[in-house]
Scaffold this active site. Structure first.
Site, PDB file in Angstrom:
ATOM      1  CG  ASP A  87      -1.822  -1.062   1.440  1.00  0.00           C
ATOM      2  OD1 ASP A  87      -2.040  -1.770   0.450  1.00  0.00           O
ATOM      3  OD2 ASP A  87      -2.355  -1.239   2.565  1.00  0.00           O
ATOM      4  CD  GLU A 107      -2.994   4.617   1.515  1.00  0.00           C
ATOM      5  OE1 GLU A 107      -2.437   3.576   1.083  1.00  0.00           O
ATOM      6  OE2 GLU A 107      -4.098   5.017   1.118  1.00  0.00           O
ATOM      7  CE  LYS A 118       4.341 -18.505  -8.469  1.00  0.00           C
ATOM      8  NZ  LYS A 118       5.597 -19.204  -8.688  1.00  0.00           N
ATOM      9  CB  THR A 140       3.146 -16.626   1.074  1.00  0.00           C
ATOM     10  OG1 THR A 140       1.839 -16.791   1.608  1.00  0.00           O
ATOM     11  CG2 THR A 140       4.151 -16.513   2.212  1.00  0.00           C
ATOM     12  CD  GLN A 141       6.814 -18.811  -3.913  1.00  0.00           C
ATOM     13  OE1 GLN A 141       7.450 -18.402  -4.876  1.00  0.00           O
ATOM     14  NE2 GLN A 141       6.196 -19.985  -3.921  1.00  0.00           N
ATOM     15  CB  CYS A 186     -23.804   4.939  25.300  1.00  0.00           C
ATOM     16  SG  CYS A 186     -23.054   6.572  25.242  1.00  0.00           S
ATOM     17  CD  GLN A 223     -27.559   9.735  25.430  1.00  0.00           C
ATOM     18  OE1 GLN A 223     -27.941   9.817  24.263  1.00  0.00           O
ATOM     19  NE2 GLN A 223     -26.390  10.224  25.830  1.00  0.00           N
ATOM     20  CG  HIS A 254     -19.444   2.830  25.580  1.00  0.00           C
ATOM     21  ND1 HIS A 254     -20.272   2.270  24.635  1.00  0.00           N
ATOM     22  CD2 HIS A 254     -19.516   4.161  25.397  1.00  0.00           C
ATOM     23  CE1 HIS A 254     -20.820   3.225  23.903  1.00  0.00           C
ATOM     24  NE2 HIS A 254     -20.384   4.393  24.344  1.00  0.00           N
ATOM     25  CD  GLU A 276     -19.555  -1.226  25.081  1.00  0.00           C
ATOM     26  OE1 GLU A 276     -20.036  -1.070  26.223  1.00  0.00           O
ATOM     27  OE2 GLU A 276     -19.853  -0.500  24.122  1.00  0.00           O
TER      28      GLU A 276
END
Ligand code: GLN
Length: 545
Positions: free
Chosen positions: A148, A150, A190, A192-193, A384, A388, A518, A520
């Site tokens: 990539d 970036e 391939k 991966t190679q 959350c 409300q 939150h 979680e």
């Protein structure tokens, strides 16, 4: 503390290979062999943080104690290692550039031409440096895929970093996919190679390869990969898909990943203790009971948007040796349904949960689900926005405040939920304005909450004071508190100054608890969050499958 050893984790071939989970699993292994670990994620996208990104595209935003809005992989890190993360555990291209540009404007570069190399790469290395001396191992995951555009500055930075601190203190772990091609009846090496070669062209020789596949990698393929990747065959580790994410730890150990890592750094260590992880993985694959939890949200079909929530429910299941049958309901589908239709929809439901969310769309459906839970004694857990809306529902239908609503959805007559512009954080005042930036301007991170004795919340937590993480802009409007209390709503958790409502609950209901924070984010597989454990228990009691 000895010097930190760095494990840089890159990915190739495709994205979504589970670098986060694999890295976290390796960290858990190293931890159970007696080492301390710290994890970091470097994300190549240009957003300053994922806080403003759509959960559709990017999955959940994970919030840390110090209020950083981070990548969901940090959730895996915390769940696998129980090491708290913070702002310095997640850097993005946006944040790096923002820092560099701020420095440039201040004149810190003394007239130099500011460039990707060395200014951006130096700033990335500064980020990596925050781990030095913090732990025996720093596991640094580079988001995205090698190749990539970036990613390039990040890969260049870790290449430089290894030269700087010494190659013997760094390990490059590269994750790839070995796809099975049905027509050929073979696993193909391939890609991966090519990926290893691509990494090499940037100057990084992988030390260990972790090859993901949907079936075991035969010896021949492993040797072929090793040959083309310039490494020993025992350094090609196979990561076969697991039924439980916590089984990845045991599997990677069986494959020798932690042993190879220690060998690379010439470190010895006792064997890991895998039993606790094997126990939770077994609860995942062979639970004794099962309960359906109906989660009424907006991105229900997209699991990643609710990563921590799903995990926390699962952990709540572990505490009750139960599996969770997730029933994700698109909130809008509940709008306008009759009582009979809702009966049918929730026929097998043990408990209803309305999670966090933003914006008005779907709120009518969520309120219908909350009203259904309240009036039919179905366990209800609001988080959350789910808290409300529980307050709005109660205000409208029980306290007779017909026009009760949240000012998030436009101008309202009775804003029982409204925008807070100033509040207290650790004795200091925090401010935000109505028209301020959307990024990073919410009430974010850990805040204390005082529990009221004799309430369900106090009983569940068995504590007087707790700390939980927040991520929201709107708050319960305290001027309605008396009126709602008179109508029967219990405020069981408040900020220490008594101004912010953190938990509400109903007395004459088997389990109706709604929280402004939150929970979680703080649940762990080896230490399920008490609210989730208690909610699942009540749901099993209401209706087990
Ligand atoms: N939209 C609500 C707020 O901003 C709730 C946010 C949430 O559920 N995370 O306050």
């Amino acid at each position: 503390m000895n010097k930190t050893h760095y494990i840089f984790i890159t990915g190739g071939v495709v994205s979504s290979l589970g670098k986060g989970v694999s890295g976290a699993a390796l960290a858990a292994l190293l931890q159970s062999r007696g080492f301390t670990v710290r994890m970091q994620k470097l994300d190549p996208y240009i957003n300053v943080d994922p806080g403003t990104m759509s959960p559709h595209q990017h999955g959940e935003v994970f919030v840390t104690d110090d209020g950083a809005e981070t990548d969901l992989d940090l959730g895996h890190y915390e769940r696998f290692t129980n090491v708290m993360t913070s702002q310095t555990n997640n850097y993005t291209t946006g944040r790096i550039y923002q820092t560099v540009i701020d420095k440039e404007r201040r004149g810190d570069y003394l007239g130099a031409t500011v460039q990707v190399i060395p200014h951006i790469t130096n700033e990335i290395k500064n980020g990596i440096d925050t781990s030095e001396g913090q732990a025996d191992f720093a596991l640094v995951e580079i988001g995205g895929t090698v190749g990539d555009i970036e990613s390039l500055p990040f890969l260049e930075a870790i290449r430089q970093y290894a030269n700087q601190v010494g190659r013997e203190r760094c390990l490059f772990l590269h994750l790839t996919l070995v796809p099975y091609i049905p027509t050929a009846g073979e696993l193909k090496t391939k890609p991966t190679q090519h990926s290893v070669k691509e990494l090499l062209s940037i100057g990084i020789q992988a030390d260990i390869l972790l090859c993901r596949s949907d079936r075991p990698l035969p010896k021949g393929e492993r040797e072929k990969i090793a040959l083309f990747s310039n490494m020993r065959a025992d350094r090609v580790i196979n990561g076969v898909d697991q039924r439980s994410v916590y089984d990845v730890i045991t599997e990677l150990h069986k494959e020798g990943l932690d042993d190879r890592v220690l060998e690379h750094f010439r470190l010895g260590a006792p064997k890991p203790r895998l039993k606790p992880w094997q126990d939770v993985a077994k609860l995942d694959t062979e639970p004794k009971d099962k309960v359906r939890i109906s989660v009424v949200g907006k991105y229900g079909q997209l699991g990643d948007a609710y990563m921590s929530l799903k995990e926390a429910l699962k952990h709540g299941g572990y505490a009750n040796t139960s599996g969770i049958d997730y029933d994700f309901i698109e909130a809008e589908d509940l709008e306008g349904l009759t009582k009979e239709q809702l009966d049918e929809r929730f026929a097998d439901t043990g408990g209803i949960l309305v999670p966090g969310g933003f914006g008005e769309r779907g709120t009518a459906g969520k309120i219908a689900a909350i009203e259904y839970a309240r009036t039919n004694n179905v366990p209800y857990f609001g988080i959350c926005l789910g808290m409300q809306l529980a307050v709005v529902e109660f205000a409208r239908h029980v306290a007779n405040i017909k026009n009760a609503n949240s000012s998030e959805f436009g101008p309202v007559d009775d804003a029982v939920i409204g925008l807070m512009t100033e509040w207290d954080k650790g004795g200091k005042s925090e401010k935000r304005s109505k028209d301020g930036d959307l990024g990073g301007t919410m009430r974010l991170g850990s805040y204390p909450c005082a529990l009221v004795k004799g309430t369900k919340a106090a009983e569940v937590y068995s504590a007087d004071n707790i700390d939980e993480r927040h991520r929201h802009r709107y708050e319960f409007n305290i001027s309605y508190k008396q009126q709602l209390e008179d109508a029967g709503l219990t405020f069981s958790g408040m900020s220490p100054d008594g101004k912010l409502a953190e938990i509400v609950e109903l007395k004459d209901h088997p389990w109706f608890v709604a929280v402004q924070f939150h929970p979680e984010f703080k649940s762990r597989p080896l230490d399920p969050h008490p609210l989730f454990a208690s909610f699942v228990k009540a749901s099993l009691k209401h209706k087990a499958l």
